[in-house]
Design a protein around this motif. Structure first.
Motif, PDB file in Angstrom:
ATOM      1  N   PRO A  10      45.818 -14.242 -39.011  1.00 12.80           N
ATOM      2  CA  PRO A  10      44.687 -13.317 -38.881  1.00 12.80           C
ATOM      3  C   PRO A  10      44.130 -12.890 -40.234  1.00 12.80           C
ATOM      4  CG  PRO A  10      46.514 -12.650 -37.460  1.00 12.80           C
ATOM      5  CD  PRO A  10      47.038 -13.735 -38.353  1.00 12.80           C
ATOM      6  N   ASP A  11      42.818 -12.661 -40.275  1.00  9.99           N
ATOM      7  CA  ASP A  11      42.175 -12.221 -41.508  1.00  9.99           C
ATOM      8  C   ASP A  11      42.698 -10.867 -41.966  1.00  9.99           C
ATOM      9  OD1 ASP A  11      40.636 -14.514 -41.521  1.00  9.99           O
ATOM     10  OD2 ASP A  11      38.942 -13.578 -40.486  1.00  9.99           O
ATOM     11  N   SER A  12      43.197 -10.072 -41.017  1.00 10.65           N
ATOM     12  CA  SER A  12      43.692  -8.736 -41.349  1.00 10.65           C
ATOM     13  C   SER A  12      45.042  -8.769 -42.074  1.00 10.65           C
ATOM     14  CB  SER A  12      43.828  -7.887 -40.078  1.00 10.65           C
ATOM     15  OG  SER A  12      44.711  -8.511 -39.149  1.00 10.65           O
ATOM     16  N   TYR A  13      45.717  -9.913 -42.035  1.00  9.96           N
ATOM     17  CA  TYR A  13      47.024 -10.021 -42.682  1.00  9.96           C
ATOM     18  C   TYR A  13      46.828 -10.292 -44.178  1.00  9.96           C
ATOM     19  CZ  TYR A  13      51.835 -11.397 -43.595  1.00  9.96           C
ATOM     20  OH  TYR A  13      53.108 -11.461 -44.093  1.00  9.96           O
ATOM     21  N   PRO A  14      47.605  -9.632 -45.053  1.00  3.57           N
ATOM     22  CA  PRO A  14      47.438  -9.812 -46.510  1.00  3.57           C
ATOM     23  C   PRO A  14      47.994 -11.141 -47.007  1.00  3.57           C
ATOM     24  CG  PRO A  14      49.286  -8.343 -46.091  1.00  3.57           C
ATOM     25  CD  PRO A  14      48.636  -8.616 -44.745  1.00  3.57           C
ATOM     26  N   LYS A  15      47.402 -12.225 -46.538  1.00  4.69           N
ATOM     27  CA  LYS A  15      47.925 -13.556 -46.851  1.00  4.69           C
ATOM     28  C   LYS A  15      47.871 -13.856 -48.346  1.00  4.69           C
ATOM     29  CE  LYS A  15      45.648 -17.344 -45.556  1.00  4.69           C
ATOM     30  NZ  LYS A  15      45.152 -18.448 -44.702  1.00  4.69           N
ATOM     31  N   ALA A  16      46.764 -13.497 -49.006  1.00  3.97           N
ATOM     32  CA  ALA A  16      46.623 -13.801 -50.432  1.00  3.97           C
ATOM     33  C   ALA A  16      47.720 -13.139 -51.251  1.00  3.97           C
ATOM     34  CB  ALA A  16      45.244 -13.357 -50.921  1.00  3.97           C
ATOM     35  N   MET A  17      48.035 -11.885 -50.936  1.00  2.00           N
ATOM     36  CA  MET A  17      49.088 -11.172 -51.665  1.00  2.00           C
ATOM     37  C   MET A  17      50.462 -11.788 -51.389  1.00  2.00           C
ATOM     38  SD  MET A  17      49.924  -8.855 -53.793  1.00  2.00           S
ATOM     39  CE  MET A  17      48.522  -7.733 -53.917  1.00  2.00           C
ATOM     40  N   GLN A  18      50.730 -12.106 -50.141  1.00  3.14           N
ATOM     41  CA  GLN A  18      52.011 -12.716 -49.799  1.00  3.14           C
ATOM     42  C   GLN A  18      52.168 -14.086 -50.459  1.00  3.14           C
ATOM     43  OE1 GLN A  18      54.233 -10.814 -48.827  1.00  3.14           O
ATOM     44  NE2 GLN A  18      54.393 -10.695 -46.600  1.00  3.14           N
ATOM     45  N   CYS A  19      51.068 -14.825 -50.553  1.00  2.00           N
ATOM     46  CA  CYS A  19      51.120 -16.137 -51.201  1.00  2.00           C
ATOM     47  C   CYS A  19      51.494 -15.996 -52.677  1.00  2.00           C
ATOM     48  CB  CYS A  19      49.774 -16.846 -51.065  1.00  2.00           C
ATOM     49  SG  CYS A  19      49.450 -17.480 -49.414  1.00  2.00           S
ATOM     50  N   LEU A  20      50.934 -14.999 -53.338  1.00  2.00           N
ATOM     51  CA  LEU A  20      51.256 -14.771 -54.740  1.00  2.00           C
ATOM     52  C   LEU A  20      52.706 -14.337 -54.905  1.00  2.00           C
ATOM     53  CD1 LEU A  20      47.941 -13.003 -55.778  1.00  2.00           C
ATOM     54  CD2 LEU A  20      48.841 -15.076 -56.832  1.00  2.00           C
ATOM     55  N   ARG A  21      53.150 -13.438 -54.042  1.00  2.00           N
ATOM     56  CA  ARG A  21      54.526 -12.934 -54.148  1.00  2.00           C
ATOM     57  C   ARG A  21      55.559 -14.020 -53.889  1.00  2.00           C
ATOM     58  NH1 ARG A  21      53.553  -7.282 -50.798  1.00  2.00           N
ATOM     59  NH2 ARG A  21      52.716  -6.071 -52.570  1.00  2.00           N
ATOM     60  N   HIS A  22      55.219 -14.956 -53.004  1.00  2.00           N
ATOM     61  CA  HIS A  22      56.209 -15.968 -52.606  1.00  2.00           C
ATOM     62  C   HIS A  22      55.810 -17.383 -53.031  1.00  2.00           C
ATOM     63  CE1 HIS A  22      58.332 -12.895 -50.335  1.00  2.00           C
ATOM     64  NE2 HIS A  22      57.175 -12.520 -49.836  1.00  2.00           N
ATOM     65  N   ARG A  23      54.782 -17.462 -53.868  1.00  2.00           N
ATOM     66  CA  ARG A  23      54.343 -18.733 -54.454  1.00  2.00           C
ATOM     67  C   ARG A  23      54.050 -19.808 -53.400  1.00  2.00           C
ATOM     68  NH1 ARG A  23      54.881 -18.991 -60.032  1.00  2.00           N
ATOM     69  NH2 ARG A  23      56.041 -17.269 -60.979  1.00  2.00           N
ATOM     70  N   GLN A  24      53.183 -19.450 -52.476  1.00  2.00           N
ATOM     71  CA  GLN A  24      52.699 -20.405 -51.489  1.00  2.00           C
ATOM     72  C   GLN A  24      51.200 -20.565 -51.665  1.00  2.00           C
ATOM     73  OE1 GLN A  24      55.380 -18.820 -47.862  1.00  2.00           O
ATOM     74  NE2 GLN A  24      54.146 -20.584 -47.340  1.00  2.00           N
ATOM     75  N   CYS A  25      50.730 -21.787 -51.585  1.00  2.00           N
ATOM     76  CA  CYS A  25      49.306 -22.058 -51.775  1.00  2.00           C
ATOM     77  C   CYS A  25      48.484 -21.319 -50.721  1.00  2.00           C
ATOM     78  CB  CYS A  25      49.033 -23.557 -51.690  1.00  2.00           C
ATOM     79  SG  CYS A  25      47.282 -23.989 -51.881  1.00  2.00           S
ATOM     80  N   VAL A  26      47.502 -20.564 -51.155  1.00  2.00           N
ATOM     81  CA  VAL A  26      46.698 -19.776 -50.233  1.00  2.00           C
ATOM     82  C   VAL A  26      45.799 -20.655 -49.370  1.00  2.00           C
ATOM     83  CG1 VAL A  26      44.732 -19.428 -51.790  1.00  2.00           C
ATOM     84  CG2 VAL A  26      45.298 -17.661 -50.093  1.00  2.00           C
ATOM     85  N   ILE A  27      45.607 -21.907 -49.778  1.00  2.00           N
ATOM     86  CA  ILE A  27      44.769 -22.832 -49.017  1.00  2.00           C
ATOM     87  C   ILE A  27      45.567 -23.564 -47.939  1.00  2.00           C
ATOM     88  CG2 ILE A  27      43.139 -24.755 -49.120  1.00  2.00           C
ATOM     89  CD1 ILE A  27      42.262 -22.280 -50.671  1.00  2.00           C
ATOM     90  N   CYS A  28      46.722 -24.110 -48.312  1.00  2.00           N
ATOM     91  CA  CYS A  28      47.468 -24.968 -47.381  1.00  2.00           C
ATOM     92  C   CYS A  28      48.876 -24.472 -47.065  1.00  2.00           C
ATOM     93  CB  CYS A  28      47.541 -26.393 -47.925  1.00  2.00           C
ATOM     94  SG  CYS A  28      48.498 -26.539 -49.468  1.00  2.00           S
ATOM     95  N   GLY A  29      49.351 -23.447 -47.789  1.00  3.63           N
ATOM     96  CA  GLY A  29      50.675 -22.906 -47.512  1.00  3.63           C
ATOM     97  C   GLY A  29      51.826 -23.643 -48.167  1.00  3.63           C
ATOM     98  N   LYS A  30      51.541 -24.612 -49.031  1.00  2.00           N
ATOM     99  CA  LYS A  30      52.610 -25.377 -49.676  1.00  2.00           C
ATOM    100  C   LYS A  30      53.467 -24.468 -50.538  1.00  2.00           C
ATOM    101  CE  LYS A  30      53.497 -29.551 -52.383  1.00  2.00           C
ATOM    102  NZ  LYS A  30      52.882 -30.715 -53.062  1.00  2.00           N
TER     103      LYS A  30
END
Length: 233
Positions: free
Chosen positions: A133-153
């Motif tokens: 969901p857009d409401s989930y802070p995906k960009a922040m979680q990606c930075l904290r856990h080093r996952q690509c914000v585009i594909c999740g790698k």
């Protein structure tokens, strides 16, 4: 109907007491025969009335559980039971059913699943990743856990969206800058397209990191922050 038997689709036509549903995924005839056990399958039609969990929410939850089951070796039903047990233990929530829980409860459980996957590095399928969901802070979680914000790698790179120049990065106040996490392939694409075209293509929004996150990710030290704040060179 159990979680691993759940199918989703769009209602396309109603003819008397008959309905036509276009499934979101191609029907697996082998699984259908297995579920039916040689009998004519019985299906349940749940309509979204706006008060309880929506079909879209249910679809996202089960997509998450299926990815987690594939990663851990559990069946989807076992994974649902395991994650609900953890959710009850961590939140003190009362037992609920994915068939008729509230919209709010569904959102809380989905957020719990997402947090769990990011923290433990559970990989997402591309389709599931796009469902977050857009409401989930995906960009922040990606930075904290080093996952690509585009594909999740996993094991991706923290990228400065804001240019930092050619000088020593140790002298930069990263608290003023914006970041995104990208895998090598998407990092290279960003440089080829340019920052503006890249974020427009993928509809992402680079963000600032908190001081605690900058320290945890070894981008800055508390000492360096204090030196900058005190005007020391």
């Amino acid at each position: 109907m159990r979680g691993d038997e759940m199918l989703f689709g769009k209602l396309t036509a109603i003819r008397g007491n008959q309905v036509v549903v276009k499934l979101d995924d191609e029907l697996n005839q082998y699984k259908l025969a297995k579920w039916a056990n040689g009998k004519q399958p019985t299906v349940q039609l749940l309509m979204d009335d706006g008060r309880t969990i929506s079909p879209d929410q249910r679809k996202k939850v089960f997509a998450m559980l299926n990815d987690m089951a594939l990663y851990t070796g559990y069946t989807p039903t076992e994974m649902e039971d395991e994650m609900k047990f953890l959710y009850y233990s961590h939140t003190g929530a009362e037992k609920f059913s994915m068939a008729d829980c509230s919209v709010n409860q569904a959102n809380k459980f989905l957020t719990f699943l997402l947090d769990f996957c990011f923290k433990l590095g559970v990989p997402f399928k591309t389709r599931t990743w796009d469902m977050i969901p857009d409401s989930y802070p995906k960009a922040m979680q990606c930075l904290r856990h080093r996952q690509c914000v585009i594909c999740g790698k996993l094991h991706s790179d923290i990228d400065h969206f804001t240019p930092v120049g050619r000088g020593s990065r140790k002298l930069v106040d990263h608290r003023k800058l914006y970041f995104e996490c990208l895998c090598r392939a998407h990092h290279q694409e960003r440089h080829q397209l340019g920052a503006k075209s890249f974020i427009e293509k993928y509809h992402i929004r680079p963000i600032k990191l908190s001081e605690d996150d900058l320290i945890a990710l070894h981008i800055m030290t508390r000492k360096r922050m204090d030196e900058i704040d005190e005007g020391m060179i």
